[in-house]
Motif scaffolding. Structure first.
Motif, PDB file in Angstrom:
ATOM      1  N   ILE A  52       3.943   0.977  -6.135  1.00 32.95           N
ATOM      2  CA  ILE A  52       2.800   1.309  -5.347  1.00 32.95           C
ATOM      3  C   ILE A  52       3.070   1.189  -3.773  1.00 32.95           C
ATOM      4  N   ASN A  53       2.701   2.417  -3.491  1.00 29.55           N
ATOM      5  CA  ASN A  53       2.740   2.344  -1.949  1.00 29.55           C
ATOM      6  C   ASN A  53       1.592   3.410  -1.352  1.00 29.55           C
ATOM      7  N   ASP A  54       1.898   3.948  -0.316  1.00 30.92           N
ATOM      8  CA  ASP A  54       0.990   4.932   0.459  1.00 30.92           C
ATOM      9  C   ASP A  54       1.077   6.363   0.002  1.00 30.92           C
ATOM     10  N   GLU A  56       0.751   9.185   1.217  1.00 31.99           N
ATOM     11  CA  GLU A  56       0.885   9.929   2.494  1.00 31.99           C
ATOM     12  C   GLU A  56       2.358  10.841   2.373  1.00 31.99           C
ATOM     13  N   GLY A  58       4.312  12.905   4.285  1.00 31.18           N
ATOM     14  CA  GLY A  58       5.525  12.270   5.195  1.00 31.18           C
ATOM     15  C   GLY A  58       6.286  11.375   4.288  1.00 31.18           C
ATOM     16  N   LEU A  59       5.659  10.116   4.232  1.00 29.28           N
ATOM     17  CA  LEU A  59       6.436   8.912   3.481  1.00 29.28           C
ATOM     18  C   LEU A  59       7.059   9.432   2.323  1.00 29.28           C
ATOM     19  N   HIS A  61       8.237  12.567   1.434  1.00 35.94           N
ATOM     20  CA  HIS A  61       9.297  13.091   2.194  1.00 35.94           C
ATOM     21  C   HIS A  61      10.674  12.017   2.249  1.00 35.94           C
ATOM     22  N   ASP A  62       9.935  11.207   3.017  1.00 37.60           N
ATOM     23  CA  ASP A  62      11.071  10.167   3.483  1.00 37.60           C
ATOM     24  C   ASP A  62      11.808   9.362   2.318  1.00 37.60           C
ATOM     25  N   TYR A  63      10.833   9.046   1.318  1.00 34.52           N
ATOM     26  CA  TYR A  63      11.613   8.137   0.163  1.00 34.52           C
ATOM     27  C   TYR A  63      12.490   9.085  -0.592  1.00 34.52           C
ATOM     28  N   TRP A 116      -4.751  -0.058   1.408  1.00 31.76           N
ATOM     29  CA  TRP A 116      -3.794   1.349   1.245  1.00 31.76           C
ATOM     30  C   TRP A 116      -3.232   1.592   0.068  1.00 31.76           C
ATOM     31  N   GLU A 117      -3.103   0.384  -1.172  1.00 29.60           N
ATOM     32  CA  GLU A 117      -2.572   0.494  -2.172  1.00 29.60           C
ATOM     33  C   GLU A 117      -2.613   1.656  -3.202  1.00 29.60           C
TER      34      GLU A 117
END
Lengths: 139, 139, 139
Positions: A52-54, A56, A58-59, A61-63, A116-117
């Protein structure tokens, strides 16, 4: 006590991807008619995650970049698991960082979520059919 | 089957902190009157964790330093998520290492714990109000 | 609702090891007579993990090497937790990467698993007696 079970199937065309499965889990919860209880969602394969996360881009891509830094795919020969003929040892490692499963509260017939979950399927060794299990228990 | 729900609220004044919430979870369990079942405790925000480990100040310092090494806050421009105007991409990564949730057994009306298990709220992007959810099901 | 509880005991002679506990969990499930529900398996100690992955010796070697890279045991003085007289701070960190617990679906009296899922006890600070808890709820 009621229980409900459903599988979600995926065939991701790339090696790695993150897919928002929140609508499918909400649909399963509605089908279950369970109002109060717990909902487990887990990858049924050991080179994939449910987390579970956002939602988004960009995020995500970061992961992707961060996980590749922590457990690089190349060189595949660095991993003894790949001596078996596989080339997915990194996927087994990445899946441990992101987790196999999530357990969510069900309250008044809904996923009891913060603002935001969102639930994601994290694929680290795609290009074949794989499954996620949804199991809901309660009343 | 009984179910019980409670929220805990936090307003951590710093960016990061670890807070022992075991007494609050034990209090919720007593309020629930549930004797046998499962207790879920999860962060409702995606830049925070709930995890179980040791209540030892040196270890918390070690976690802080280790997580900063695995997913540094600075430079904030290294993360595409921060292009949205946020500066908390690292908090989304740290939370994956430490986890969103814990599920605990409830036995004879108590958290069924080993000798050193304590429940922590891990804040990675504080300085605003955030919540933890406790959901207990059983009998 | 039925509930069932069982402990597994370990005394690992080395500091670190991975032990497949799937047969013991299946045995506990059979003893419980629970056909539909959830099964929690968690380490009761904070320097050990329970996780699900592949029973392949090369992969276990890769996990060992990877975790040692992410959270090295030596030098023990790098960790403030070890100022307490312990030398196991790295074990507390490794356990967070691999996780404390797994929650599994129980369907028709069996662990509802994908083709390669196996449950492991991950020991990161052995050479003494430690426990795993199995808690199953359902009907």
């Amino acid at each position: 006590m009621k229980s409900f079970r459903k599988e979600l199937w995926f065939h991701v065309p790339s090696r790695r991807a993150f897919i928002n499965i929140t609508p499918e889990v909400e649909k399963a919860l509605a089908e279950s008619s369970i109002r109060e209880g717990l909902c487990l969602v887990n990858a049924m394969h050991i080179t994939a995650s449910v987390f579970i996360n956002d939602d988004e881009g960009g995020l995500q891509h970061d992961y992707e970049k961060w996980l590749e830094g922590l457990a690089p795919h190349e060189p595949v020969r660095q991993y003894r698991h790949n001596d078996t003929g596989e080339n997915n040892a990194d996927a087994h490692l990445k899946r441990q960082v992101m987790g196999r499963e999530v357990v969510m509260a069900v309250t008044e017939g809904r996923l009891d979520f913060g603002p935001w979950e969102q639930i994601f399927y994290g694929e680290f060794d795609g290009r074949r059919k794989k499954r996620v299990l949804i199991k809901i228990i309660g009343e």
